[in-house]
Scaffold this active site. Structure first.
Site, mmCIF file in Angstrom:
data_model
loop_
_atom_site.group_PDB
_atom_site.id
_atom_site.type_symbol
_atom_site.label_atom_id
_atom_site.label_comp_id
_atom_site.label_asym_id
_atom_site.label_seq_id
_atom_site.Cartn_x
_atom_site.Cartn_y
_atom_site.Cartn_z
ATOM 1 N N ARG A 53 6.374 7.573 5.959
ATOM 2 C CA ARG A 53 6.695 7.158 7.323
ATOM 3 C C ARG A 53 5.464 7.149 8.242
ATOM 4 O O ARG A 53 4.581 7.973 8.102
ATOM 5 C CB ARG A 53 7.768 8.079 7.912
ATOM 6 N N ASP B 120 6.654 11.014 1.340
ATOM 7 C CA ASP B 120 6.969 10.597 2.704
ATOM 8 C C ASP B 120 5.948 9.554 3.139
ATOM 9 O O ASP B 120 4.762 9.865 3.271
ATOM 10 C CB ASP B 120 6.934 11.810 3.638
#
Length: 254
Positions: free
Chosen positions: A180, A178
């Site tokens: 983000r 991830d």
């Protein structure tokens, strides 16, 4: 109509939001009637343009509307992606508001793909915000595939069809699970609201990001549903490998 006249119409709708790590140019609010469960619901819509130190947009941070309009056609914005936020109710003054940080999912949000639960989460969180009376849904355009982009996501899907789970596929393509970042979205949220928020999420990383920013997060609302044979493994991987929270984990993170 000349540029000065156009700039006059836009001037009150353009703001600069400065953050510790980055700055954004925020445009809005704009009335946006939305078809939600066969009913028209009116949201206030904002869109923002991030400005980094290394980009050629620095002159826009202190610019007036006229300068921005003059530069707009040279920025090639269609080649990138811009994020936005739907606001419902009196976000600034209400005592509590629901907030959803929703990562763009081209396949789920637009095509209605059943490989994930993103389309369901998008529309369900909009319904939750309207039913609550106040809130904001952030639509984060650079978060496709947990930050790897649409083209890479397509290749990850192929690897998943060969037996890998979501995390394994991302790793095999050279990405973290991830990648983000919520800095820009949080700076816009802080600009729009200082009072407490309740976050609609199953992802503890989103909670941590808001808490570390200084936002007063007073609760979490889980968002599970639309489970099928096509996304069951994907949803289990979220919990078992990415740390997402089940409904029963609510008390552990507040």
């Amino acid at each position: 109509m000349n540029i000065k006249d156009v700039a006059t119409l836009l001037n009150d709708k353009i703001q600069t939001v400065r953050g510790e790590q980055s700055s954004t140019i925020l445009v809005g609010p704009i009335k946006l009637p939305v078809n939600l469960e066969e009913e028209t619901v009116v949201f206030q819509w904002y869109c923002w343009l991030p400005v980094r130190d290394e980009e050629d947009r620095q002159d826009l941070l202190n610019a007036n509307a006229e300068t921005i309009v003059k530069r707009l056609s040279t920025l090639n914005l269609a080649e990138g992606q811009q994020s936005s936020v739907l606001v419902y109710g009196d976000l600034q003054r209400s005592e509590n508001a629901l907030v959803r940080m929703h990562s763009i999912c081209h396949t789920g949000d637009i095509f209605g793909s059943k490989r994930c639960d993103c389309g369901f989460q998008l529309h369900q969180s909009m319904k939750m915000i309207v039913e609550h009376g106040t809130g904001a849904l952030f639509y984060l355009a650079n978060h496709e595939g947990r930050g790897i982009g649409l083209f890479s996501k397509a290749m990850a899907y192929i690897l998943q069809e060969e037996g890998m789970d979501t995390v394994e596929a991302n790793h095999q393509l050279g990405f973290e699970d991830d990648t983000r970042n919520y800095v820009d979205a949080i700076s816009v949220l802080q600009h729009l609201r200082q009072k407490p928020v309740t976050l609609i999420t199953n992802n503890p990383k989103k909670l941590d990001a808001l808490k570390k920013s200084g936002m007063n997060v007073v609760g979490r609302m889980p968002l599970w549903g639309d489970v099928s044979q096509y996304n069951e493994r994907y949803l289990n991987t979220k919990v078992e490998r990415s740390g997402h929270l089940r409904d029963s984990d609510l008390r552990e993170v507040l």
